[in-house]
Motif scaffolding. Structure first.
Motif, PDB file in Angstrom:
ATOM      1  N   VAL A   1       1.292  -1.196   0.404  1.00 35.96           N
ATOM      2  CA  VAL A   1      -0.164   0.127   0.329  1.00 35.96           C
ATOM      3  C   VAL A   1       0.992   1.512   0.449  1.00 35.96           C
ATOM      4  O   VAL A   1       0.236   2.065  -0.983  1.00 35.96           O
ATOM      5  CB  VAL A   1      -1.345  -0.052   0.828  1.00 35.96           C
ATOM      6  CG1 VAL A   1      -1.019   0.805   1.336  1.00 35.96           C
ATOM      7  CG2 VAL A   1      -2.036  -0.909   0.952  1.00 35.96           C
TER       8      VAL A   1
ATOM      9  N   ARG B   1      -5.762   0.287   3.359  1.00 31.66           N
ATOM     10  CA  ARG B   1      -6.360   1.769   2.288  1.00 31.66           C
ATOM     11  C   ARG B   1      -6.145   0.729   0.297  1.00 31.66           C
ATOM     12  O   ARG B   1      -4.953   0.694   0.033  1.00 31.66           O
ATOM     13  CB  ARG B   1      -5.684   3.021   1.846  1.00 31.66           C
ATOM     14  CG  ARG B   1      -6.410   4.087   1.234  1.00 31.66           C
ATOM     15  CD  ARG B   1      -5.615   5.201   1.187  1.00 31.66           C
ATOM     16  NE  ARG B   1      -4.026   5.413   1.055  1.00 31.66           N
ATOM     17  CZ  ARG B   1      -3.587   5.495   0.001  1.00 31.66           C
ATOM     18  NH1 ARG B   1      -4.002   5.231  -0.730  1.00 31.66           N
ATOM     19  NH2 ARG B   1      -2.079   5.345  -0.330  1.00 31.66           N
ATOM     20  N   THR B   2      -7.167   0.656   0.001  1.00 34.01           N
ATOM     21  CA  THR B   2      -7.308   0.247  -1.929  1.00 34.01           C
ATOM     22  C   THR B   2      -7.808   1.866  -2.358  1.00 34.01           C
ATOM     23  O   THR B   2      -7.332   0.866  -3.914  1.00 34.01           O
ATOM     24  CB  THR B   2      -7.809  -1.232  -1.394  1.00 34.01           C
ATOM     25  OG1 THR B   2      -9.470  -0.805  -1.608  1.00 34.01           O
ATOM     26  CG2 THR B   2      -7.811  -2.240  -1.297  1.00 34.01           C
TER      27      THR B   2
ATOM     28  N   ASN C   1     -14.106  -2.966  -8.022  1.00 29.65           N
ATOM     29  CA  ASN C   1     -13.208  -3.116  -8.691  1.00 29.65           C
ATOM     30  C   ASN C   1     -12.437  -1.469  -9.363  1.00 29.65           C
ATOM     31  O   ASN C   1     -12.175  -1.826  -9.995  1.00 29.65           O
ATOM     32  CB  ASN C   1     -12.626  -4.412  -8.868  1.00 29.65           C
ATOM     33  CG  ASN C   1     -11.586  -4.330  -7.560  1.00 29.65           C
ATOM     34  OD1 ASN C   1     -11.024  -4.129  -6.591  1.00 29.65           O
ATOM     35  ND2 ASN C   1     -10.378  -5.709  -7.777  1.00 29.65           N
TER      36      ASN C   1
ATOM     37  N   VAL D   1      -9.800   3.503  -7.164  1.00 29.36           N
ATOM     38  CA  VAL D   1      -9.101   1.948  -6.743  1.00 29.36           C
ATOM     39  C   VAL D   1      -7.355   1.983  -7.731  1.00 29.36           C
ATOM     40  O   VAL D   1      -7.909   1.377  -8.993  1.00 29.36           O
ATOM     41  CB  VAL D   1      -9.376   1.046  -6.944  1.00 29.36           C
ATOM     42  CG1 VAL D   1      -9.135  -0.526  -6.262  1.00 29.36           C
ATOM     43  CG2 VAL D   1     -11.172   0.806  -6.424  1.00 29.36           C
TER      44      VAL D   1
ATOM     45  N   GLY E   1      -3.972  -2.044  -5.351  1.00 25.42           N
ATOM     46  CA  GLY E   1      -5.353  -1.729  -4.974  1.00 25.42           C
ATOM     47  C   GLY E   1      -6.534  -2.731  -5.241  1.00 25.42           C
ATOM     48  O   GLY E   1      -7.292  -3.401  -4.236  1.00 25.42           O
ATOM     49  N   LYS E   2      -6.120  -2.727  -6.704  1.00 27.60           N
ATOM     50  CA  LYS E   2      -7.657  -3.773  -7.015  1.00 27.60           C
ATOM     51  C   LYS E   2      -7.134  -5.922  -6.557  1.00 27.60           C
ATOM     52  O   LYS E   2      -8.297  -6.441  -6.354  1.00 27.60           O
ATOM     53  CB  LYS E   2      -7.928  -3.544  -8.645  1.00 27.60           C
ATOM     54  CG  LYS E   2      -8.044  -2.306  -8.703  1.00 27.60           C
ATOM     55  CD  LYS E   2      -8.252  -2.718 -10.329  1.00 27.60           C
ATOM     56  CE  LYS E   2      -8.763  -0.578 -10.875  1.00 27.60           C
ATOM     57  NZ  LYS E   2      -9.066  -1.404 -12.613  1.00 27.60           N
TER      58      LYS E   2
ATOM     59  N   LEU F   1      -5.435  -6.388  -3.361  1.00 25.52           N
ATOM     60  CA  LEU F   1      -6.461  -6.595  -2.694  1.00 25.52           C
ATOM     61  C   LEU F   1      -7.432  -7.018  -2.077  1.00 25.52           C
ATOM     62  O   LEU F   1      -7.643  -7.545  -1.317  1.00 25.52           O
ATOM     63  CB  LEU F   1      -5.117  -5.074  -2.178  1.00 25.52           C
ATOM     64  CG  LEU F   1      -3.381  -4.787  -1.462  1.00 25.52           C
ATOM     65  CD1 LEU F   1      -3.913  -3.854  -1.087  1.00 25.52           C
ATOM     66  CD2 LEU F   1      -3.202  -6.489  -1.082  1.00 25.52           C
ATOM     67  N   ARG F   2      -8.325  -5.810  -3.017  1.00 24.29           N
ATOM     68  CA  ARG F   2      -9.533  -5.979  -2.872  1.00 24.29           C
ATOM     69  C   ARG F   2      -9.925  -7.351  -3.090  1.00 24.29           C
ATOM     70  O   ARG F   2     -11.278  -7.787  -2.916  1.00 24.29           O
ATOM     71  CB  ARG F   2     -10.241  -4.853  -3.081  1.00 24.29           C
ATOM     72  CG  ARG F   2     -10.212  -4.085  -2.612  1.00 24.29           C
ATOM     73  CD  ARG F   2     -10.663  -2.754  -3.760  1.00 24.29           C
ATOM     74  NE  ARG F   2     -11.838  -2.483  -3.789  1.00 24.29           N
ATOM     75  CZ  ARG F   2     -12.138  -1.620  -2.979  1.00 24.29           C
ATOM     76  NH1 ARG F   2     -12.382  -1.214  -2.112  1.00 24.29           N
ATOM     77  NH2 ARG F   2     -14.514  -2.183  -3.274  1.00 24.29           N
TER      78      ARG F   2
ATOM     79  N   ASP G   1      -7.446  -6.718   1.853  1.00 28.95           N
ATOM     80  CA  ASP G   1      -7.367  -5.278   2.600  1.00 28.95           C
ATOM     81  C   ASP G   1      -8.711  -5.650   4.375  1.00 28.95           C
ATOM     82  O   ASP G   1      -8.731  -4.418   4.702  1.00 28.95           O
ATOM     83  CB  ASP G   1      -8.253  -4.849   1.675  1.00 28.95           C
ATOM     84  CG  ASP G   1      -9.885  -5.043   1.321  1.00 28.95           C
ATOM     85  OD1 ASP G   1      -9.914  -6.468   1.355  1.00 28.95           O
ATOM     86  OD2 ASP G   1     -10.648  -3.911   0.841  1.00 28.95           O
TER      87      ASP G   1
END
Length: 193
Positions: free
Chosen positions: A34, A62-63, A77, A82, A86-87, A89-90, A95
């Protein structure tokens, strides 16, 4: 009732300590990702509604890019805020791992209705308010039956089903199904009531 109101919390505390021991390094690695991939804080805090409709601050990695003007709404996503890492991680639900600390504090459980935003709570019909009789969970019946592919009403029906049927076998089955959903993607598991 005895399981839901007493035994479940003891099991949550036992398993959260084990989970933190096992997942501590992966959480630290995700924190580094991150920090390296997007300027801003590592964690994202948001007020959610929990047990007994008591508000608490949920903790997530945080994503999304930092946008002080953004209104709190459900994101996917596909949202442009995003960032690429982050995509991932989600998609893999990494996350959500800091919510283990929410379990430790007593705000959450491993399994239960996902904690909702205050504005979502304010739009719920009266019958759906029963979902606040249990601690919210990192995962729940709605999350393993389609999650964001479901309407809010379908999600709330799954939440009420959990309140009525909470048990150790149901929690174990839900946790197992969560791993399957994370591996294959939640859109493949839509199962409205």
């Amino acid at each position: 009732m005895i399981y839901r109101d007493h035994i479940k919390r003891a099991l949550d505390l036992t398993f959260v300590l084990l989970a933190l021991a096992v997942l501590g390094i992966p959480i630290l690695l995700a924190m580094v990702v991150v920090k390296l991939c997007s300027p801003g804080p590592i964690f994202y805090y948001q007020t959610r509604v929990g047990l007994g409709e008591k508000p608490f601050r949920i903790l997530k990695l945080r994503t999304m890019t930092v946008n002080p003007n953004r209104v709190s709404v459900q994101t996917t996503n596909h949202d442009p805020e995003v960032y690429p890492a982050g995509k991932v991680l989600r998609r893999l639900k990494i996350d959500e791992l800091p919510q283990l600390f929410n379990i430790l504090r007593g705000d959450m459980s491993f399994v239960g209705p996902r904690p909702c935003l205050v504005q979502t709570r304010n739009t719920m019909p009266d019958w759906a308010l029963r979902r606040f009789k249990v601690r919210p969970g990192i995962t729940g019946l709605a999350q393993v039956n389609g999650n964001i592919t479901l309407t809010w009403e379908e999600r709330w029906k799954h939440d009420i089903e959990y309140v009525d049927r909470a048990s150790l076998p149901l929690d174990v089955a839900t946790c197992f199904r969560t791993f399957v959903v994370v591996l294959f993607g939640e859109e493949r598991f839509k199962n409205p009531l």
